[in-house]
Design a protein around this motif. Structure first.
Motif, PDB file in Angstrom:
ATOM      1  N   PRO A   1      10.940  13.300  -3.205  1.00 44.15           N
ATOM      2  CA  PRO A   1       9.763  12.356  -3.160  1.00 44.15           C
ATOM      3  C   PRO A   1       9.226  12.131  -1.669  1.00 44.15           C
ATOM      4  CG  PRO A   1      11.973  11.348  -3.111  1.00 44.15           C
ATOM      5  CD  PRO A   1      12.274  12.586  -3.411  1.00 44.15           C
ATOM      6  N   VAL A   2       8.038  11.753  -1.846  1.00 39.78           N
ATOM      7  CA  VAL A   2       7.141  11.693  -0.465  1.00 39.78           C
ATOM      8  C   VAL A   2       6.505  10.303  -0.650  1.00 39.78           C
ATOM      9  CG1 VAL A   2       5.152  12.721   0.779  1.00 39.78           C
ATOM     10  CG2 VAL A   2       6.661  14.110  -0.571  1.00 39.78           C
ATOM     11  N   ARG A   3       6.717   9.547   0.767  1.00 42.83           N
ATOM     12  CA  ARG A   3       5.997   8.199   0.822  1.00 42.83           C
ATOM     13  C   ARG A   3       4.708   8.325   1.377  1.00 42.83           C
ATOM     14  NH1 ARG A   3       7.505   3.263   0.254  1.00 42.83           N
ATOM     15  NH2 ARG A   3       9.750   3.719   0.420  1.00 42.83           N
ATOM     16  N   ILE A   4       3.583   7.912   0.577  1.00 45.01           N
ATOM     17  CA  ILE A   4       2.291   7.929   1.217  1.00 45.01           C
ATOM     18  C   ILE A   4       1.608   6.571   0.960  1.00 45.01           C
ATOM     19  CG2 ILE A   4       2.121  10.469   0.678  1.00 45.01           C
ATOM     20  CD1 ILE A   4       0.558   9.829  -1.894  1.00 45.01           C
ATOM     21  N   LEU A   5       0.468   6.651   1.416  1.00 46.93           N
ATOM     22  CA  LEU A   5      -0.678   5.372   0.967  1.00 46.93           C
ATOM     23  C   LEU A   5      -1.157   5.604  -0.336  1.00 46.93           C
ATOM     24  CD1 LEU A   5      -1.913   4.276   4.299  1.00 46.93           C
ATOM     25  CD2 LEU A   5       0.064   3.561   3.308  1.00 46.93           C
ATOM     26  N   LYS A   6      -1.252   4.462  -1.219  1.00 43.81           N
ATOM     27  CA  LYS A   6      -1.624   4.674  -2.541  1.00 43.81           C
ATOM     28  C   LYS A   6      -3.328   5.024  -2.325  1.00 43.81           C
ATOM     29  CE  LYS A   6      -0.485   1.163  -4.662  1.00 43.81           C
ATOM     30  NZ  LYS A   6      -0.243  -0.260  -5.441  1.00 43.81           N
ATOM     31  N   ASN A   7      -3.372   6.164  -3.182  1.00 48.55           N
ATOM     32  CA  ASN A   7      -4.925   6.653  -3.418  1.00 48.55           C
ATOM     33  C   ASN A   7      -5.222   7.217  -4.681  1.00 48.55           C
ATOM     34  OD1 ASN A   7      -3.528   8.990  -2.828  1.00 48.55           O
ATOM     35  ND2 ASN A   7      -4.709   9.648  -1.014  1.00 48.55           N
ATOM     36  N   LYS A   8      -6.090   8.202  -4.742  1.00 49.94           N
ATOM     37  CA  LYS A   8      -6.302   8.778  -5.979  1.00 49.94           C
ATOM     38  C   LYS A   8      -5.272   9.885  -6.409  1.00 49.94           C
ATOM     39  CE  LYS A   8     -11.308   7.767  -6.233  1.00 49.94           C
ATOM     40  NZ  LYS A   8     -12.619   8.137  -6.298  1.00 49.94           N
ATOM     41  N   LEU A   9      -5.062  10.602  -5.060  1.00 48.51           N
ATOM     42  CA  LEU A   9      -4.017  11.577  -5.291  1.00 48.51           C
ATOM     43  C   LEU A   9      -2.944  11.205  -5.942  1.00 48.51           C
ATOM     44  CD1 LEU A   9      -2.775  14.373  -4.614  1.00 48.51           C
ATOM     45  CD2 LEU A   9      -2.081  13.597  -2.637  1.00 48.51           C
ATOM     46  N   TYR A  10      -2.117  10.071  -5.218  1.00 49.48           N
ATOM     47  CA  TYR A  10      -1.072   9.117  -5.927  1.00 49.48           C
ATOM     48  C   TYR A  10      -1.169   9.088  -7.573  1.00 49.48           C
ATOM     49  CZ  TYR A  10       2.117   5.256  -7.379  1.00 49.48           C
ATOM     50  OH  TYR A  10       2.771   4.668  -7.948  1.00 49.48           O
ATOM     51  N   ARG A  11      -2.336   8.564  -7.887  1.00 47.00           N
ATOM     52  CA  ARG A  11      -2.524   8.079  -9.155  1.00 47.00           C
ATOM     53  C   ARG A  11      -2.458   9.301 -10.087  1.00 47.00           C
ATOM     54  NH1 ARG A  11      -6.144   4.559  -6.195  1.00 47.00           N
ATOM     55  NH2 ARG A  11      -5.250   2.338  -6.432  1.00 47.00           N
ATOM     56  N   GLN A  12      -3.038  10.691  -9.589  1.00 45.26           N
ATOM     57  CA  GLN A  12      -3.067  11.691 -10.271  1.00 45.26           C
ATOM     58  C   GLN A  12      -1.459  12.212 -10.732  1.00 45.26           C
ATOM     59  OE1 GLN A  12      -5.448  14.313  -7.937  1.00 45.26           O
ATOM     60  NE2 GLN A  12      -7.126  13.934  -9.328  1.00 45.26           N
ATOM     61  N   CYS A  13      -0.802  11.896  -9.520  1.00 43.47           N
ATOM     62  CA  CYS A  13       0.740  12.305  -9.539  1.00 43.47           C
ATOM     63  C   CYS A  13       1.197  11.423 -10.498  1.00 43.47           C
ATOM     64  CB  CYS A  13       1.164  12.278  -8.159  1.00 43.47           C
ATOM     65  SG  CYS A  13       2.916  12.757  -8.043  1.00 43.47           S
ATOM     66  N   ALA A  14       1.244  10.204 -10.641  1.00 40.92           N
ATOM     67  CA  ALA A  14       1.822   9.166 -11.191  1.00 40.92           C
ATOM     68  C   ALA A  14       1.489   9.548 -12.742  1.00 40.92           C
ATOM     69  CB  ALA A  14       1.416   7.739 -10.932  1.00 40.92           C
ATOM     70  N   GLU A  15       0.202   9.836 -13.065  1.00 41.57           N
ATOM     71  CA  GLU A  15      -0.010  10.072 -14.296  1.00 41.57           C
ATOM     72  C   GLU A  15       0.613  11.572 -14.788  1.00 41.57           C
ATOM     73  OE1 GLU A  15      -1.610   9.537 -18.080  1.00 41.57           O
ATOM     74  OE2 GLU A  15      -1.623   8.262 -16.293  1.00 41.57           O
ATOM     75  N   LEU A  16       0.856  12.436 -14.048  1.00 43.11           N
ATOM     76  CA  LEU A  16       1.507  13.604 -14.436  1.00 43.11           C
ATOM     77  C   LEU A  16       3.112  13.297 -14.697  1.00 43.11           C
ATOM     78  CD1 LEU A  16       0.247  16.378 -12.304  1.00 43.11           C
ATOM     79  CD2 LEU A  16      -0.150  16.067 -14.758  1.00 43.11           C
ATOM     80  N   GLU A  17       3.305  12.425 -13.987  1.00 42.67           N
ATOM     81  CA  GLU A  17       5.051  11.919 -14.097  1.00 42.67           C
ATOM     82  C   GLU A  17       5.110  11.251 -15.268  1.00 42.67           C
ATOM     83  OE1 GLU A  17       7.431  11.848 -10.152  1.00 42.67           O
ATOM     84  OE2 GLU A  17       5.767  10.713  -9.731  1.00 42.67           O
TER      85      GLU A  17
ATOM     86  N   SER B   1       0.765  -1.083   0.113  1.00 43.56           N
ATOM     87  CA  SER B   1       0.164   0.022  -0.094  1.00 43.56           C
ATOM     88  C   SER B   1       1.051   1.176  -0.179  1.00 43.56           C
ATOM     89  CB  SER B   1      -0.894   0.118   1.029  1.00 43.56           C
ATOM     90  OG  SER B   1      -1.935  -0.857   0.978  1.00 43.56           O
ATOM     91  N   SER B   2       1.991   1.134   0.472  1.00 46.47           N
ATOM     92  CA  SER B   2       2.825   2.357   0.664  1.00 46.47           C
ATOM     93  C   SER B   2       3.577   2.590  -0.474  1.00 46.47           C
ATOM     94  CB  SER B   2       3.805   1.889   1.791  1.00 46.47           C
ATOM     95  OG  SER B   2       4.885   3.093   1.908  1.00 46.47           O
ATOM     96  N   VAL B   3       3.493   3.864  -1.223  1.00 46.29           N
ATOM     97  CA  VAL B   3       4.229   3.944  -2.556  1.00 46.29           C
ATOM     98  C   VAL B   3       5.062   5.359  -2.574  1.00 46.29           C
ATOM     99  CG1 VAL B   3       2.510   2.813  -4.052  1.00 46.29           C
ATOM    100  CG2 VAL B   3       2.047   5.031  -3.207  1.00 46.29           C
ATOM    101  N   ILE B   4       5.942   5.504  -3.442  1.00 44.62           N
ATOM    102  CA  ILE B   4       6.682   6.876  -3.396  1.00 44.62           C
ATOM    103  C   ILE B   4       6.098   7.732  -4.534  1.00 44.62           C
ATOM    104  CG2 ILE B   4       8.881   8.054  -3.895  1.00 44.62           C
ATOM    105  CD1 ILE B   4      10.137   5.377  -2.918  1.00 44.62           C
ATOM    106  N   SER B   5       5.861   8.791  -4.228  1.00 43.05           N
ATOM    107  CA  SER B   5       5.347  10.029  -5.055  1.00 43.05           C
ATOM    108  C   SER B   5       6.099  11.166  -5.350  1.00 43.05           C
ATOM    109  CB  SER B   5       3.874  10.354  -4.478  1.00 43.05           C
ATOM    110  OG  SER B   5       3.361  11.330  -5.419  1.00 43.05           O
ATOM    111  N   GLY B   6       6.151  11.612  -6.567  1.00 42.66           N
ATOM    112  CA  GLY B   6       6.837  13.065  -6.806  1.00 42.66           C
ATOM    113  C   GLY B   6       8.474  12.724  -6.912  1.00 42.66           C
ATOM    114  N   ARG B   7       8.972  11.375  -7.213  1.00 44.96           N
ATOM    115  CA  ARG B   7      10.530  11.498  -7.499  1.00 44.96           C
ATOM    116  C   ARG B   7      10.872  12.272  -8.571  1.00 44.96           C
ATOM    117  NH1 ARG B   7      13.320   7.379  -5.694  1.00 44.96           N
ATOM    118  NH2 ARG B   7      12.350   5.453  -4.747  1.00 44.96           N
ATOM    119  N   SER B   8      10.148  12.608  -9.585  1.00 43.94           N
ATOM    120  CA  SER B   8      10.478  13.536 -10.670  1.00 43.94           C
ATOM    121  C   SER B   8      10.915  14.970 -10.220  1.00 43.94           C
ATOM    122  CB  SER B   8       9.631  13.451 -11.902  1.00 43.94           C
ATOM    123  OG  SER B   8       8.527  14.082 -11.570  1.00 43.94           O
ATOM    124  N   THR B   9      10.294  15.333  -8.936  1.00 40.97           N
ATOM    125  CA  THR B   9      10.356  16.822  -8.630  1.00 40.97           C
ATOM    126  C   THR B   9      11.742  16.825  -7.832  1.00 40.97           C
ATOM    127  OG1 THR B   9       9.265  16.217  -6.568  1.00 40.97           O
ATOM    128  CG2 THR B   9       7.871  16.757  -8.362  1.00 40.97           C
TER     129      THR B   9
END
Length: 316
Positions: free
Chosen positions: A229-245, A218-226
């Motif tokens: 990076p931030v570790r959060i639990l997987k949700n819609k925010l994470y998926r939005q961020c992943a799509e942008l990346e 459930s734990s994923v890393i978001s915003g590596r390209s910035t």
């Protein structure tokens, strides 16, 4: 009683610090941890002086035990927060996101112990040269903003590079993790994610529920390209961020998603579009308990694990 040099340095019963989590680690949680024998930590985050002062005043009414203030050095109000720590006679300051060098002399003059969070050997050595009292070596298993090294790799390398006590953080939620940290040479542990589900933690119930229901993946890393990076639990925010990346969006566009996202999750309970920061150990956490129960369980299990393995070696 499980004691190390950190207990003597910080005047605490158990060598455990509660993580300073912005919008979450308030006076209620910190006082409960301190009263249970650990070191409770108030998170300053990006809060203004009057907000942090209210929390310090409250914890001073709730406990006579030592506590710490986590100071985020990138905060626009950092100078005010340092002034406040000195005015209110905060016993321990934990720093992150920068160097506390310009504040060391004043903090030391006020008899305040200083413990920076580090994510590399180079930073650990630099902090030791500033005459800080101890270090928190935080691996990338932890929730929130992370570095690149894992706790298992980081902690022993930091310990080998400095001569001051090192506290291990990242990926520790039970006695097994604590025992591993002590075997690596750590003098203490910092625990964040486990305390998210403490009875005394005022984070939104939905946030707690998401931690308790988390799985190992459930734990994923978001915003590596910035670059931060931030570790959060997987949700819609994470998926939005992943799509942008995936679309090679600019760091500014990705960062915009995170503005106010932690407060949205921690205070408002929006666990889909808010930032639910939690470490990889969330999958180990199954129930809500008091801070005292958490601390006692960790160290009872830690002692059992260490003694069991001592016998294993002794029987050879």
């Amino acid at each position: 009683m499980f004691r190390t040099n950190i207990c003597d340095l910080l005047n605490i019963e158990y060598p455990i610090l509660q993580g300073g989590m912005a919008w979450i680690s308030d006076a209620d949680l910190a006082a409960a941890v301190s009263n249970a024998g650990g070191l409770g930590v108030i998170a300053g985050g990006n809060a203004e002086k009057h907000i942090v002062e209210k929390q310090i005043t409250r914890i001073q009414s709730l406990t006579q035990k030592p506590y710490a203030l986590n100071v985020m050095l990138l905060s626009p109000f950092v100078d005010d927060i340092i002034d406040l720590a000195i005015e209110k006679k905060v016993p321990i300051v934990i720093t992150g996101a920068g160097s506390p060098g310009k504040y060391i002399e004043r903090l030391k003059a006020a008899n305040i112990k200083i413990i920076p969070v580090v994510a590399s050997v180079a930073l650990a050595r630099r902090m030791e040269s500033l005459n800080v009292d101890a270090l928190i070596a935080e691996g990338m298993e932890s929730g929130g903003h992370i570095g690149e090294l894992t706790t298992m790799a980081l902690v022993p390398q930091v310990i080998d590079s400095v001569n001051i006590p090192v506290i291990a953080a990242g990926g520790i939620a039970d006695g097994r993790g604590a025992a591993a940290a002590f075997m690596l040479g750590a003098q203490g542990i910092q625990v964040g994610t486990r305390f998210l589900v403490a009875h005394e933690c005022n984070v939104h119930a939905a946030y707690k529920g998401m931690v308790i229901s988390a799985k190992d993946t459930s734990s994923v890393i978001s915003g590596r390209s910035t670059g931060h990076p931030v570790r959060i639990l997987k949700n819609k925010l994470y998926r939005q961020c992943a799509e942008l990346e995936k679309q090679n969006a600019s760091p500014e566009a990705i960062d915009a998603l995170g503005v106010g996202a932690l407060r949205k999750a921690a205070v408002d309970g929006d666990i889909q579009f808010g930032s639910v920061m939690a470490g990889q150990v969330a999958g180990l956490i199954k129930k809500e308990e008091s801070s005292e129960e958490i601390i006692k369980q960790i160290f009872t299990e830690c002692e059992t694990v260490i003694l069991k393995n001592f016998k294993m070696v002794a029987n050879k």
